[in-house]
Scaffold this active site. Sequence first.
Site, mmCIF file in Angstrom:
data_model
loop_
_atom_site.group_PDB
_atom_site.id
_atom_site.type_symbol
_atom_site.label_atom_id
_atom_site.label_comp_id
_atom_site.label_asym_id
_atom_site.label_seq_id
_atom_site.Cartn_x
_atom_site.Cartn_y
_atom_site.Cartn_z
ATOM 1 N N ASP A 189 -0.596 4.478 4.382
ATOM 2 C CA ASP A 189 -1.843 4.798 5.092
ATOM 3 C C ASP A 189 -3.033 4.195 4.337
ATOM 4 O O ASP A 189 -4.178 4.274 4.794
ATOM 5 C CB ASP A 189 -1.999 6.299 5.362
ATOM 6 C CG ASP A 189 -2.068 7.144 4.100
ATOM 7 O OD1 ASP A 189 -1.841 6.595 3.003
ATOM 8 O OD2 ASP A 189 -2.335 8.356 4.214
ATOM 9 N N SER A 190 -2.744 3.510 3.219
ATOM 10 C CA SER A 190 -3.756 2.668 2.563
ATOM 11 C C SER A 190 -4.274 1.613 3.533
ATOM 12 O O SER A 190 -5.289 0.969 3.261
ATOM 13 C CB SER A 190 -3.173 1.992 1.318
ATOM 14 O OG SER A 190 -1.961 1.327 1.637
ATOM 15 N N LYS A 239 7.076 9.072 4.150
ATOM 16 C CA LYS A 239 6.522 9.562 2.875
ATOM 17 C C LYS A 239 5.437 10.581 3.181
ATOM 18 O O LYS A 239 4.602 10.347 4.062
ATOM 19 C CB LYS A 239 5.966 8.411 2.043
ATOM 20 C CG LYS A 239 5.298 8.887 0.751
ATOM 21 C CD LYS A 239 5.058 7.766 -0.233
ATOM 22 C CE LYS A 239 3.854 6.912 0.020
ATOM 23 N NZ LYS A 239 2.560 7.657 0.050
ATOM 24 N N GLU A 256 1.420 8.773 -8.493
ATOM 25 C CA GLU A 256 0.196 7.949 -8.462
ATOM 26 C C GLU A 256 -0.816 8.457 -9.481
ATOM 27 O O GLU A 256 -1.117 9.667 -9.521
ATOM 28 C CB GLU A 256 -0.403 7.967 -7.040
ATOM 29 C CG GLU A 256 -1.673 7.126 -6.933
ATOM 30 C CD GLU A 256 -2.080 6.772 -5.508
ATOM 31 O OE1 GLU A 256 -1.335 7.111 -4.561
ATOM 32 O OE2 GLU A 256 -3.143 6.153 -5.345
HETATM 33 O O1 KIV Z 1 -0.790 4.389 1.136
HETATM 34 C C1 KIV Z 1 -0.218 3.734 0.250
HETATM 35 O O2 KIV Z 1 -0.231 2.496 0.229
HETATM 36 C C2 KIV Z 1 0.486 4.481 -0.788
HETATM 37 C C3 KIV Z 1 0.892 3.734 -2.015
HETATM 38 C C4 KIV Z 1 -0.287 3.525 -2.863
HETATM 39 C C5 KIV Z 1 1.980 4.416 -2.738
HETATM 40 O O3 KIV Z 1 0.676 5.650 -0.660
#
Ligand code: KIV
Length: 274
Positions: A53-54, A122, A192
């Site tokens: 979700d980044s 995730k 993280e």
């Molecule tokens: O949203 C994302 O890209 C993540 C990674 C930084 C692990 O959760």
Amino acid sequence: MSSGTGDAVRALSIREYVQRKQKGEKIVMVTAYDALFGRLVDEAGVDAVLVGDSLGNVIAGLDTTLPVTLDQMIYHATMVRRGVKRALLFVDMPFLTYQASVEQAIMSCGRVLQQTGASAVKMEGAGEEMAETVRRVVGAGIPVVGHIGFTPQSVHTLGGARVQGRDAGDASRMIDEARRLEDAGAFSIVLELVPAELAARITAAVAVPTIGIGAGAGCDGQVLVLPDLLGLNDRFAPKFLKRYAEMASDVRGAVERFASDVRGGKYPGSEHSF
Ligand code: KIV
């Protein structure tokens, strides 16, 4: 890696991914948000591709991941799926699509698996309620990756993107959280912004692979956000990031040369014309 022979590619299984820890083999994960980069990172031989979700930050230009929706995640994951043939494909569950109730979580996670062809979802957090959610989602047949330490969907309660677990109480709470996630059935855990020594202790405390981002070398694997790794996102330079390319300047330079050719009448040439 691409065989180059046109042979069907054998996809990695979650079982093989987990076995990497027992074999002492490091796991490599990167994010991707579309089919083109999905294919390129798959051909580069990564073990797992995360549709993070980044994408709210690096694709949509938002300050936080909070506005990202389930439909947006499904849209991007469907694109990435078309490019990824060999690596495992994981999809982030966005804010407010799994926290309200176990039923909400099962329906949201189920939709992601059903509509994108991903192998796992995730979810951030590891409180007791979250552990119960993970248990029930896994019980519904949906593989889950956990995520503790700095959890971006809680950026406001955590007071910004800060390293977590610096004091002894927080450190022991995080070890408990990792164990709780493992007990609930998570097959891997992202750590993280965690001090390296604590991340190594967490890694030793659980049998499932830990994947670090800003969590030192003692994790079972590492993940980076692809535009950060490629130097495309050149305004972002946290301590943990290593850039493996400087693509932002490549992009600017290439477009400047194109503009100059067009303005100078040098493009298209006769070799580009019909
Ligand atoms: O949203 C994302 O890209 C993540 C990674 C930084 C692990 O959760």
